[in-house]
Design an enzyme around this catalytic site. Structure first.
Site, PDB file in Angstrom:
ATOM      1  N   LYS A  22       0.878  -1.245   0.117  1.00  0.00           N
ATOM      2  CA  LYS A  22      -0.238   0.025  -0.084  1.00  0.00           C
ATOM      3  C   LYS A  22       0.975   1.228   0.027  1.00  0.00           C
ATOM      4  CE  LYS A  22      -1.687   1.779   4.090  1.00  0.00           C
ATOM      5  NZ  LYS A  22      -1.751   3.125   4.105  1.00  0.00           N
ATOM      6  N   ASN A  23       1.923   1.190   0.774  1.00  0.00           N
ATOM      7  CA  ASN A  23       2.467   2.626   1.094  1.00  0.00           C
ATOM      8  C   ASN A  23       3.395   2.892  -0.067  1.00  0.00           C
ATOM      9  OD1 ASN A  23       1.526   3.169   3.393  1.00  0.00           O
ATOM     10  ND2 ASN A  23       3.098   2.188   4.653  1.00  0.00           N
ATOM     11  N   CYS A 123      -4.020  13.565  12.373  1.00  0.00           N
ATOM     12  CA  CYS A 123      -4.818  12.507  12.308  1.00  0.00           C
ATOM     13  C   CYS A 123      -4.807  11.659  13.589  1.00  0.00           C
ATOM     14  CB  CYS A 123      -4.240  11.809  11.000  1.00  0.00           C
ATOM     15  SG  CYS A 123      -2.792  10.871  11.380  1.00  0.00           S
ATOM     16  N   ARG A 128       0.698  15.669  12.116  1.00  0.00           N
ATOM     17  CA  ARG A 128       1.562  15.403  11.057  1.00  0.00           C
ATOM     18  C   ARG A 128       1.873  16.528   9.977  1.00  0.00           C
ATOM     19  NH1 ARG A 128      -0.568   9.327   9.444  1.00  0.00           N
ATOM     20  NH2 ARG A 128       1.331   9.220   8.469  1.00  0.00           N
ATOM     21  N   ASP A 313       4.897   1.506  11.605  1.00  0.00           N
ATOM     22  CA  ASP A 313       3.459   0.549  11.062  1.00  0.00           C
ATOM     23  C   ASP A 313       3.454  -0.660  11.727  1.00  0.00           C
ATOM     24  OD1 ASP A 313       2.436   2.664   9.790  1.00  0.00           O
ATOM     25  OD2 ASP A 313       3.098   2.134   7.835  1.00  0.00           O
ATOM     26  N   ARG A 405      -8.693  -0.066   4.373  1.00  0.00           N
ATOM     27  CA  ARG A 405      -7.854   0.736   3.915  1.00  0.00           C
ATOM     28  C   ARG A 405      -6.452  -0.005   3.689  1.00  0.00           C
ATOM     29  NH1 ARG A 405      -6.165   4.629   7.638  1.00  0.00           N
ATOM     30  NH2 ARG A 405      -4.710   4.898   5.996  1.00  0.00           N
TER      31      ARG A 405
HETATM   32  C1  UD1 Z   1       5.245   7.531   8.275  1.00  0.00           C
HETATM   33  C2  UD1 Z   1       6.303   6.319   8.491  1.00  0.00           C
HETATM   34  C3  UD1 Z   1       6.370   5.471   7.273  1.00  0.00           C
HETATM   35  C4  UD1 Z   1       4.857   4.935   7.237  1.00  0.00           C
HETATM   36  C5  UD1 Z   1       3.903   6.111   7.050  1.00  0.00           C
HETATM   37  C6  UD1 Z   1       2.337   5.467   7.150  1.00  0.00           C
HETATM   38  C7  UD1 Z   1       8.520   6.812   9.599  1.00  0.00           C
HETATM   39  C8  UD1 Z   1       9.749   7.555   9.208  1.00  0.00           C
HETATM   40  N1  UD1 Z   1       7.665   7.104   8.595  1.00  0.00           N
HETATM   41  O1  UD1 Z   1       5.576   8.216   6.802  1.00  0.00           O
HETATM   42  O2  UD1 Z   1       7.318   4.559   7.323  1.00  0.00           O
HETATM   43  O3  UD1 Z   1       4.825   4.137   6.096  1.00  0.00           O
HETATM   44  O4  UD1 Z   1       4.169   7.068   8.227  1.00  0.00           O
HETATM   45  O5  UD1 Z   1       1.983   5.157   8.634  1.00  0.00           O
HETATM   46  O6  UD1 Z   1       8.433   5.928  10.095  1.00  0.00           O
HETATM   47  N2  UD1 Z   1       7.501  15.366  10.109  1.00  0.00           N
HETATM   48  C9  UD1 Z   1       7.609  16.803  10.251  1.00  0.00           C
HETATM   49  N3  UD1 Z   1       7.472  17.622   9.184  1.00  0.00           N
HETATM   50  C10 UD1 Z   1       7.087  17.037   8.159  1.00  0.00           C
HETATM   51  C11 UD1 Z   1       7.126  15.687   7.631  1.00  0.00           C
HETATM   52  C12 UD1 Z   1       7.314  14.890   8.810  1.00  0.00           C
HETATM   53  O7  UD1 Z   1       7.756  17.169  11.722  1.00  0.00           O
HETATM   54  O8  UD1 Z   1       7.035  17.975   7.035  1.00  0.00           O
HETATM   55  C13 UD1 Z   1       7.680  14.401  11.254  1.00  0.00           C
HETATM   56  C14 UD1 Z   1       6.385  13.644  11.406  1.00  0.00           C
HETATM   57  O9  UD1 Z   1       5.479  14.343  12.460  1.00  0.00           O
HETATM   58  C15 UD1 Z   1       6.957  12.107  12.124  1.00  0.00           C
HETATM   59  C16 UD1 Z   1       8.239  12.017  11.386  1.00  0.00           C
HETATM   60  O10 UD1 Z   1       8.483  13.357  10.907  1.00  0.00           O
HETATM   61  O11 UD1 Z   1       7.347  12.563  13.548  1.00  0.00           O
HETATM   62  C17 UD1 Z   1       8.177  11.015  10.198  1.00  0.00           C
HETATM   63  O12 UD1 Z   1       7.335  11.623   9.554  1.00  0.00           O
HETATM   64  P1  UD1 Z   1       7.020  10.958   7.989  1.00  0.00           P
HETATM   65  O13 UD1 Z   1       8.374   9.935   7.705  1.00  0.00           O
HETATM   66  O14 UD1 Z   1       7.163  12.192   7.115  1.00  0.00           O
HETATM   67  O15 UD1 Z   1       5.617  10.449   7.905  1.00  0.00           O
HETATM   68  P2  UD1 Z   1       5.166   9.756   6.568  1.00  0.00           P
HETATM   69  O16 UD1 Z   1       5.600  10.079   5.495  1.00  0.00           O
HETATM   70  O17 UD1 Z   1       3.526   9.783   7.126  1.00  0.00           O
END
Ligand code: UD1
Length: 427
Positions: A22-23, A123, A128, A313, A405
């Site tokens: 999915k991801n 969320c 996020r 995850d 989902r």
């Molecule tokens: C994250 C997971 C990913 C998982 C996905 C769905 C990690 C590193 N990432 O990806 O493996 O598949 O959720 O559940 O495990 N952050 C900021 N500012 C930004 C972007 C991120 O502060 O612009 C912070 C987030 O709050 C979080 C961390 O960075 O604490 C990691 O976020 P990120 O990897 O971007 O999240 P996803 O891409 O959603």
């Protein structure tokens, strides 16, 4: 709304096919926006999130078609064609439902010179933000405006220019957005402190198949040689390492054994190591991974971390497994601040878990008992299913849409393993 009813206590055994990730799929689909030629993705999982993303793509004027699969097959083939973009706006209603929609920002900005995307907001698992994404676009020359709940990114005249992006944290989403934007920028881009997740490597594989030149994927420093245009491609989505890990935990909690056909062990070492530490036998076999548990589940200490660390995850599913074990396990969630919502529900099933801030202490118990439970996110829902498989009596997991989902044909896969898992309508 559907719910799932599990009659616990059945030992799982057999073989299941692992679906496309999915991801990965959710970051490969928006690549269709980068070219006016058709993009065909094979091994796309049949999931509600993929359907939502397909719908989002049609908002931009992308035509989509699904072909070549029979109803009984796992996976689908989708062709997307963005001959001409008719809109560059991702509206609130769609982004709100699926946070992953934010990855359309990079490709829309790069191809059309502008993207307007609703801010996703928080969320269920935490706040996020997308500040790293926006800073990455600025490093490529874009101007960012935020107003009325929307972010508007505008490329300079002549388009995005290659630049140096240094991420404060190896964010998966920001790395994906930066890669897609840089692929159509003029000149070279370097992404420092890039995410190293296998899904990033899969995305780079597709961008290269579309004509981009990328090196360093899978490391913290990725170099992108931007192109004037990218062409169409046919590409197969990588196997889902989180689905594979979830079914491994499910088999292990029942003292069972399962072959995860198509799973790639190289992508999920941290998960497999945690299982081994818990006393589960894990073996690479031809075309997949074999997992067997015949002794008690032992205590482990695990912290979630960016890849190659233990994935956030998988935290909830591993926790469910450790509930029915011996000893005291310690799990620490370092990625998201609010990812323990499954804990009170697991405790209602007889688990003994205490949380303190980002740490959860799991005291193994001899037995779990069935209950009516519900979760507020996808992986948390799966953890309740895993606990239900080992619990005495019946467990009902409500809000099945979370599982739909992210898990393709969950109850069919469990049926292949001999579990008693049934989907029923709640009227
Ligand atoms: C994250 C997971 C990913 C998982 C996905 C769905 C990690 C590193 N990432 O990806 O493996 O598949 O959720 O559940 O495990 N952050 C900021 N500012 C930004 C972007 C991120 O502060 O612009 C912070 C987030 O709050 C979080 C961390 O960075 O604490 C990691 O976020 P990120 O990897 O971007 O999240 P996803 O891409 O959603």
């Amino acid at each position: 709304m559907d719910k799932i009813i599990i009659e616990g206590g059945k030992r799982l055994s057999g073989t299941i096919p692992i679906s496309g990730a999915k991801n990965a799929a959710l970051t490969l689909l928006p690549c269709a926006l980068l070219t006016d030629e058709p993009l065909t993705l094979r091994n796309l999982p049949r999931l509600a999130d993929i359907d939502s993303f397909q719908h989002l793509m049609t908002q931009f004027g992308v035509s989509t078609s699904i072909a070549g699969t029979r109803p009984g097959d796992f996976g689908r083939v989708m062709t997307l064609e963005a001959t001409r973009l008719t809109s560059t706006t991702a509206p609130y209603d769609l982004v709100r439902k699926m946070r992953a929609s934010i990855v359309v920002l990079g490709p829309l900005l790069a191809r059309a010179g502008e993207a307007i995307v609703s801010l996703p907001g928080g969320c269920a698992i935490g706040n996020r933000p997308i500040d790293f994404h926006l800073k990455a676009f600025e490093a490529l020359g874009a101007t960012i405006e935020v107003a009325n709940g929307y972010v508007r990114a505008i490329a300079p005249d002549g388009g995005l220019k290659g630049g140096k992006i240094t991420l404060p944290f190896p964010s998966v989403g920001a790395t994906e957005n930066a890669l897609m934007a840089a692929s159509l920028a003029q000149g070279d881009t370097v992404i420092e402190n890039a995410a190293r997740e296998p899904e990033i490597v899969d995305l780079c594989g597709l961008l290269c198949a579309m004509g981009c030149e990328i090196s360093g994927q899978g490391t913290s420093r990725i170099l992108v040689h931007g192109q004037n245009r990218l062409h169409g491609a046919t590409y197969k989505v990588m196997p889902d390492r989180i689905e594979a890990g979830s079914f491994a935990c499910a088999a292990a909690i029942t003292g069972g054994e399962v072959t995860l056909q198509g799973a790639a062990s190289g992508d999920m070492e941290a998960t497999l190591q945690a299982l081994r530490d818990a006393g589960v036998a894990v073996e690479e076999v031809k075309g997949g991974i074999h997992v067997a548990a015949d002794g008690p589940i032992r205590e482990v200490t695990v912290s979630t971390a960016p890849y190659p660390g233990f994935p956030t995850d998988m935290q909830a599913q591993l926790m469910a497994l450790l509930c029915k074990g011996v000893g005291t396990s310690v799990l620490t969630e370092t990625i998201f601040e609010n990812r323990y919502m499954h804990v009170p529900e697991l405790n209602r099933m007889g688990a003994n878990i205490e949380t303190s801030g980002r740490t959860a202490i799991v005291h193994g118990v001899e037995k779990l008992t069935g209950a009516e439970v519900m979760a507020t996110d996808l992986r948390a829902s799966m953890s309740l299913v895993i606990a239900g498989l080992a619990a005495e009596g019946e467990t009902q997991v409500h809000r099945l849409y979370h599982l739909d989902r992210g898990y393709e044909r969950l109850e069919e896969k469990f049926a292949l393993l001999g579990a008693q898992v049934e989907r029923v309508g709640e009227g």
